[in-house]
Scaffold this active site. Structure first.
Site, short mmCIF file in Angstrom:
data_model
loop_
_atom_site.label_atom_id
_atom_site.label_comp_id
_atom_site.label_asym_id
_atom_site.label_seq_id
_atom_site.Cartn_x
_atom_site.Cartn_y
_atom_site.Cartn_z
N LYS A 221 36.37 30.25 35.37
CA LYS A 221 36.14 31.70 35.46
C LYS A 221 36.25 32.18 36.91
CE LYS A 221 35.16 35.92 34.76
NZ LYS A 221 33.98 36.62 34.26
N CYS A 275 34.06 42.21 38.74
CA CYS A 275 34.47 40.79 38.71
C CYS A 275 35.19 40.37 39.99
CB CYS A 275 35.46 40.56 37.58
SG CYS A 275 34.93 41.04 36.01
N1 SAJ Z 1 44.14 46.03 41.54
C1 SAJ Z 1 45.10 46.18 42.56
N2 SAJ Z 1 46.36 45.67 42.34
C2 SAJ Z 1 46.68 45.03 41.17
C3 SAJ Z 1 45.68 44.88 40.17
C4 SAJ Z 1 44.42 45.39 40.38
O1 SAJ Z 1 44.84 46.75 43.61
O2 SAJ Z 1 47.83 44.63 41.02
C5 SAJ Z 1 42.79 46.56 41.77
C6 SAJ Z 1 42.39 47.60 40.74
O3 SAJ Z 1 42.75 48.89 41.18
C7 SAJ Z 1 40.86 47.42 40.69
C8 SAJ Z 1 40.67 45.96 40.99
O4 SAJ Z 1 41.87 45.50 41.61
O5 SAJ Z 1 40.24 48.21 41.68
C9 SAJ Z 1 40.38 45.10 39.76
O6 SAJ Z 1 41.37 45.40 38.82
P1 SAJ Z 1 41.62 44.41 37.53
O7 SAJ Z 1 42.87 44.90 36.87
O8 SAJ Z 1 41.54 43.01 37.94
O9 SAJ Z 1 40.45 44.80 36.52
P2 SAJ Z 1 39.01 44.14 36.36
O10 SAJ Z 1 38.23 44.16 37.60
O11 SAJ Z 1 38.39 44.76 35.16
O12 SAJ Z 1 39.37 42.63 36.04
C10 SAJ Z 1 39.06 42.06 34.81
C11 SAJ Z 1 38.97 40.59 35.04
N3 SAJ Z 1 38.51 40.01 33.80
C12 SAJ Z 1 37.38 39.28 33.82
O13 SAJ Z 1 36.74 39.05 34.82
C13 SAJ Z 1 36.95 38.78 32.51
C14 SAJ Z 1 40.32 40.03 35.43
O14 SAJ Z 1 40.23 38.60 35.43
C15 SAJ Z 1 41.38 40.41 34.44
O15 SAJ Z 1 42.64 39.98 34.92
C16 SAJ Z 1 41.41 41.92 34.28
O16 SAJ Z 1 40.09 42.36 33.86
C17 SAJ Z 1 42.38 42.28 33.19
O17 SAJ Z 1 43.46 42.75 33.55
O18 SAJ Z 1 42.04 42.02 32.03
#
Ligand code: SAJ
Length: 442
Positions: A221, A275
């Site tokens: 994780k 996360c």
């Molecule tokens: N972000 C970027 N660039 C990217 C992707 C994300 O700047 O290419 C930023 C987003 O704007 C945000 C942050 O990162 O502020 C997190 O974004 P995220 O897409 O990772 O979303 P989270 O935080 O909800 O991540 C969760 C995580 N899942 C768990 O912890 C169970 C992550 O591992 C998953 O990849 C993501 O959800 C998902 O896409 O499902």
């Protein structure tokens, strides 16, 4: 004892308890209840317990199916909530879903987990399966959970009760979906306990449940989220390179991704959420004080934490001194089309701008505090900064937005708009990752 428990799990006559009824625990509790288990949820907030027992979801935000599931399972008598651990003294399975934050020194704070373990241990009966679903620093099962439960219950882990770690993989807006569709990792105190966990999760998970030991489950994780954080940091660093070289990171990224195995992520105005900013630190903390200084994972965190500051730099490049200027922040939620504001990059930028003496106005269509007419909010502003790529902004009439502003500078922190659209709308564009351009040639 395991065989008998496995039978009751498969017959769905086992009595389940879920400790911690937040955005992880509550959907888990409702889902097992939906599949026929009697589930008792324990929480420390009376208001949350009362809401759930009245069939109301206390979870903010749009969570497809959750409200209906809670009212259905509560009405059906399969799900109930309580403050009192005595109500789960007869439980056969206990899932622990309490918060596991990291402090300012990037170390885990386990007060909630310790509290849950002490209260659970006091009523734990032999033969129970206990599973920690919270994300924890690798090594926590061995160093904290096992001794704490043995101490508070007087029972022996792996002999009198069974202990596992099955990290949650939820995402706001897709809580129920992820719980059912995403693969899970079942880390047991023994292969037999991992198999018992697999039997349990197989009742609700439609994807793989992979058996392993504790340390592997804890690492999977934290590593999967550190992996994402490092890759976002890479995209952010490339964006800074492109700015310096007057290139366009969005075009560079598009062409890099055409090369096999180069799924370059998106640069952005910051990395928020519950996360990604936290889990890399849980991973790093697991080998603290060893003779192996981590470099990449902390460096990635500092690059991502810098991005809101870089948005201010882009503003300063175009506006000069920010003192007395009025800036509109577009988007406060940490993720597009979400109302989740945990570790919001916009909050960091808002503070930075205010410290520079700028007047800050915030708009976000999903956040009660910041909804409202974006054009009204734009009035008199010297710049608008896109921090969250809500789809609402994609359909915004940029010409009208520009006309409402005092000077119409648009700082695009998410590569939401293409350059031509912005210029044709008569605004000046400063885009993260380069391609800063001027007003349309008169
Ligand atoms: N972000 C970027 N660039 C990217 C992707 C994300 O700047 O290419 C930023 C987003 O704007 C945000 C942050 O990162 O502020 C997190 O974004 P995220 O897409 O990772 O979303 P989270 O935080 O909800 O991540 C969760 C995580 N899942 C768990 O912890 C169970 C992550 O591992 C998953 O990849 C993501 O959800 C998902 O896409 O499902």
């Amino acid at each position: 004892m395991r065989a008998e428990l496995k039978k009751r799990i498969e017959e769905r006559t086992a009595h389940l308890a879920v400790i911690g009824l937040g955005y992880v625990g509550l959907p888990v509790a409702a889902l097992f209840a939906k599949h026929g288990f009697d589930v008792t949820g324990v929480d420390i907030l009376l208001d949350r317990v009362n809401k759930i027992n009245s069939g109301i979801s206390p979870i903010e935000g749009i969570e497809p199916g959750l409200q209906e599931l809670i009212s259905e399972t509560v009405r059906g008598g399969k799900l109930k909530a309580t403050l009192d651990y005595a109500s789960i003294a007869d439980c056969d399975v206990v899932l622990i879903d309490v918060e596991t934050p990291v402090n300012k020194k990037h170390f885990p704070e386990y007060e909630a987990l310790k509290g849950a373990l002490d209260s659970l241990g006091a009523i734990l009966k032999a033969g129970t399966l206990v599973v920690v679903e919270s994300t924890i620093m690798p090594g926590t099962m061995e160093q904290l959970v096992k001794p704490a439960l043995e101490e508070s219950s007087g029972l022996r882990s792996g002999i009198d009760f069974f202990l596992g770690n099955c990290p949650e993989r939820v995402m706001p807006g897709r809580l129920l979906h992820n719980l059912q569709k995403m693969n899970r990792v079942a880390g047991g105190d023994s292969p037999e306990t991992a198999a018992l966990m697999k039997a349990l999760y197989a009742q609700v998970v439609e994807a793989d449940v992979d058996e392993c030991d504790w340390i592997t489950a804890e690492l999977v994780k934290t590593v999967e989220n550190a992996y994402r954080d490092v890759n976002i940091a890479f995209a952010n660093e490339v964006a800074l390179i492109c700015e310096a070289l007057k290139a366009d990171v969005w075009r560079v990224r598009e062409l890099v991704r055409k090369s096999p195995g180069r799924e370059m992520l998106k640069p952005g105005a910051g990395v928020g959420g519950h996360c990604i900013p936290k889990d890399p630190w849980l991973l790093a903390a697991s080998i603290h004080q060893r003779d192996f200084p981590l470099r990449l994972i902390p460096a990635a965190r500092s690059i991502n934490d810098y991005m809101p500051q870089h948005m201010m730099k882009l503003l300063q490049q175009s506006l000069g001194v920010l003192k007395g200027k009025k800036v509109l922040i577009l988007g406060y939620a940490y993720l597009e089309d979400s109302d989740d504001t945990r570790s919001s990059p916009a909050e960091v930028l808002k503070t930075l701008l205010s410290n520079e003496g700028a007047k800050v106005v915030v708009h976000d269509p999903f956040i009660k505090e910041y909804v409202g007419d974006v054009l009204k909010k734009a009035r008199g502003c010297d710049a608008a900064v896109l921090v969250t790529a809500h789809s609402y902004y994609k359909q915004l009439d940029l010409k009208t937005l520009g006309q409402a502003m005092r000077t119409s500078l648009l700082v695009d922190g998410r590569g939401l708009w293409d350059r031509t659209t912005v210029i044709e709308a008569g605004l000046k564009l400063s885009r993260l990752g380069g391609a800063i351009s001027v007003f349309r040639e008169e």
